[in-house]
Design a protein around this motif. Sequence first.
Motif, PDB file in Angstrom:
ATOM      1  N   SER A 285       6.961  72.143   2.093  1.00 20.07           N
ATOM      2  CA  SER A 285       7.018  73.066   1.285  1.00 20.07           C
ATOM      3  C   SER A 285       7.731  74.199   1.975  1.00 20.07           C
ATOM      4  CB  SER A 285       5.551  73.748   1.205  1.00 20.07           C
ATOM      5  OG  SER A 285       5.462  74.820   0.298  1.00 20.07           O
ATOM      6  N   TYR A 286       8.725  74.708   1.360  1.00 18.30           N
ATOM      7  CA  TYR A 286       9.688  75.720   1.966  1.00 18.30           C
ATOM      8  C   TYR A 286       8.993  77.041   1.603  1.00 18.30           C
ATOM      9  CZ  TYR A 286      14.052  78.614   2.932  1.00 18.30           C
ATOM     10  OH  TYR A 286      14.872  79.400   3.786  1.00 18.30           O
ATOM     11  N   SER A 287       8.237  77.176   0.494  1.00 13.69           N
ATOM     12  CA  SER A 287       7.449  78.638   0.420  1.00 13.69           C
ATOM     13  C   SER A 287       6.504  78.644   1.756  1.00 13.69           C
ATOM     14  CB  SER A 287       6.869  78.386  -0.866  1.00 13.69           C
ATOM     15  OG  SER A 287       7.904  78.452  -1.797  1.00 13.69           O
ATOM     16  N   TRP A 288       5.636  77.809   1.840  1.00 13.70           N
ATOM     17  CA  TRP A 288       4.604  77.954   3.050  1.00 13.70           C
ATOM     18  C   TRP A 288       5.342  78.266   4.148  1.00 13.70           C
ATOM     19  CZ3 TRP A 288      -0.060  78.779   3.060  1.00 13.70           C
ATOM     20  CH2 TRP A 288      -1.135  78.488   2.207  1.00 13.70           C
ATOM     21  N   MET A 289       6.570  77.478   4.325  1.00 11.23           N
ATOM     22  CA  MET A 289       7.025  77.770   5.896  1.00 11.23           C
ATOM     23  C   MET A 289       7.597  79.372   5.622  1.00 11.23           C
ATOM     24  SD  MET A 289      10.750  76.030   7.416  1.00 11.23           S
ATOM     25  CE  MET A 289      11.696  77.346   6.724  1.00 11.23           C
TER      26      MET A 289
END
Length: 514
Positions: A285-289
Motif C-alpha cells: 500500500s503506497y498510501s500507508w507507506m
Amino acid sequence: MRRVLPPRGTLVAPDPGRLRLRHALRAVLGVGLAVAGAVAAGLPLKAAITGGLAALLALFVVTDPTVRRQAGTAALLPLAGLPVLTLAAWLHALPLARDAAFLAVALAGAYARRWGPRGHALGVFGFMMFFAAQFLATTPAQLPPLYAAVLLAVAIAAAVRFGVWCIERRTPPPAAPAPEEGRGLARPTTRLALQATAACAFALLAGQVLSQERWYWAVGAAWWIFVNTASRGETLVRGFRRVLGTVAGIGAGLLVAVPVHGAPVPTAALVAVCVFGIFYTAAVSYSWMMFFVTVMVGLLYGLLGMLHPGLLGLRLVETAAGALGAALAVALVLPVTTHAATSAWIARALHCVQDCARDAARRLAGDATADPAPRVAELELLLGRVRTSVAPLVHPLSPLRARRARARRVLELLDDCAAQVRGLAEVAADPAASHDARLTAACERVETAVQRLVAPGDAAAPASAGARAAVPHAPPATDRALTHLHGLETALSGLAGPLHHGPNERAGAYGLTS
C-alpha cells in the motif's frame, strides 16, 4: 479535534514467509544502529538525521537479484550520494544554479533506471542526498560531519543487511526482468526521465510560489510519484495515493508529533515505529507507506524545533502541487496510456506462461537441462507489473464499471495461470514423471492458446485428437501434469473474452479500454 483515520490499505495482507515483517524489523535495527552510531561519534543532530536517511535508503532501494550484487550496489551508494550532497551545499546560496542542478539530478536519477536495479538505487540515493540538503539547509561548512554520518550509516546498514541479518540468503533470487525495448524517446526510461523532469520543473515553480523555504517538498513528491510507474494511469493513481497518505499522516502528526514536540526519547520510539511501518507496508500500500513517511517527517521537524500545524498544512499543499505536476507531465509529455502499458505487460506474462509450458514438456520428456522454475519466478514478477499497470482500471473510483469488471477478471485468470504453472513446475521436477504423448500434445495446445491471445491471426492449428489418446498405466505424476495443463488451457481460453472484448480484437487493444 476530529480524529483522522489512516488511508485505506492493508496491514494484514498476506506475508509469505513473513518476509515483510523481517525486512521491517531489520530496517528498524539498521536505521537505529546508524543513528546511534552517529550520536556516539559525537556528530551533530543534522548529521545524525542524514545518517538515518542514508541507512534507510541503503536498506530500502537496493534490490539487485543476488546478495553479491546488492553488496556491490550498497558500496557504491556514497560514491553517488556524496558528490550530489556537496553540489547542493555549495549551491545553497545560489537559487537559480541550485534549481537547475536539482532538475539535472532529477533527470539523471530517473534516467538511471535504464541500468536496472543498481542504476535505480544509485539514482534514488543521489536524488535524496540533494533533497536532504534542502531539508536541512546544508552549507559547505556543515559537510564534513555529514560525510562521516553517511559513510558510517551505509557501513552499519550493510553490516546489518549482509552480516547480522541476511534474509536474502534464505530466499531464492528473483528472475531478472527482460531488457527494455525501443530507442530514443521510445525507450521507457528515457520517456520516464523526461516526464519526471518536466513534473519536477512545474513542482519547483509552484512550490516556490507557495513557499520560498519548503518548496522542495513539491519537487520530491513529483519525482517519487514516477518511481515504479510506467503509464499515465499508474502515475495518476500513485499521485492520488500519495496525497491520500499525506492527508492522513498530517492528521496523525497533529495528534502525535505536535504534542511530542521534539522530546528525544518518545520521538526516537515513534520514528522507529514509522520506519517499521514504511518497510512493512511499502509492498502492499503506497498510501500507508506515505502515511508513515509523513508522520516521521513531522517528528523530525519536531526534533529540529520547527514543527507547528501550519508547517504540516504547507506540506500537504506542496505534495498536491507535486502530484499536479506529475499529472500534467504524463498527460502532455510523451504520454503512455494505461491501455498500452497493460497490453505490453500482459503479453509478456502470456509468453512467459508459454515458455514455462514448453520447458516443462522438455523436462518431462527427459531433457535434464530444461528447468521451468526460473520461468515461474519470472512470471511472478511480470504478474506484479500487470497488477500495478492495471491498478487504475480496477480502482474503486473508476467510473467505468464494465472495464473494471473485465480487468478484474483478467487478473483472476492470470493468477489461475500462475497457480497452474507453479504446479506444473513441481511435477516436472518429480523424478517419477515420465514422457507421455499426451503431455506433448497438451503443451502444444497451451502454446496455441497463447498465440491466439497475443497474435490471433498467427495461431497454429490445435493438436490432433490422436495426440490426446489415453496411455494405459500412466504414472501419477503424469496425470498431475495433465491436470495442470488442462487447467492452464481453461484459464487461457477464459482470457479470450475479457482481453478481446470490443470492436477491436487485436491483442494490442486487449479490450480493457474499449
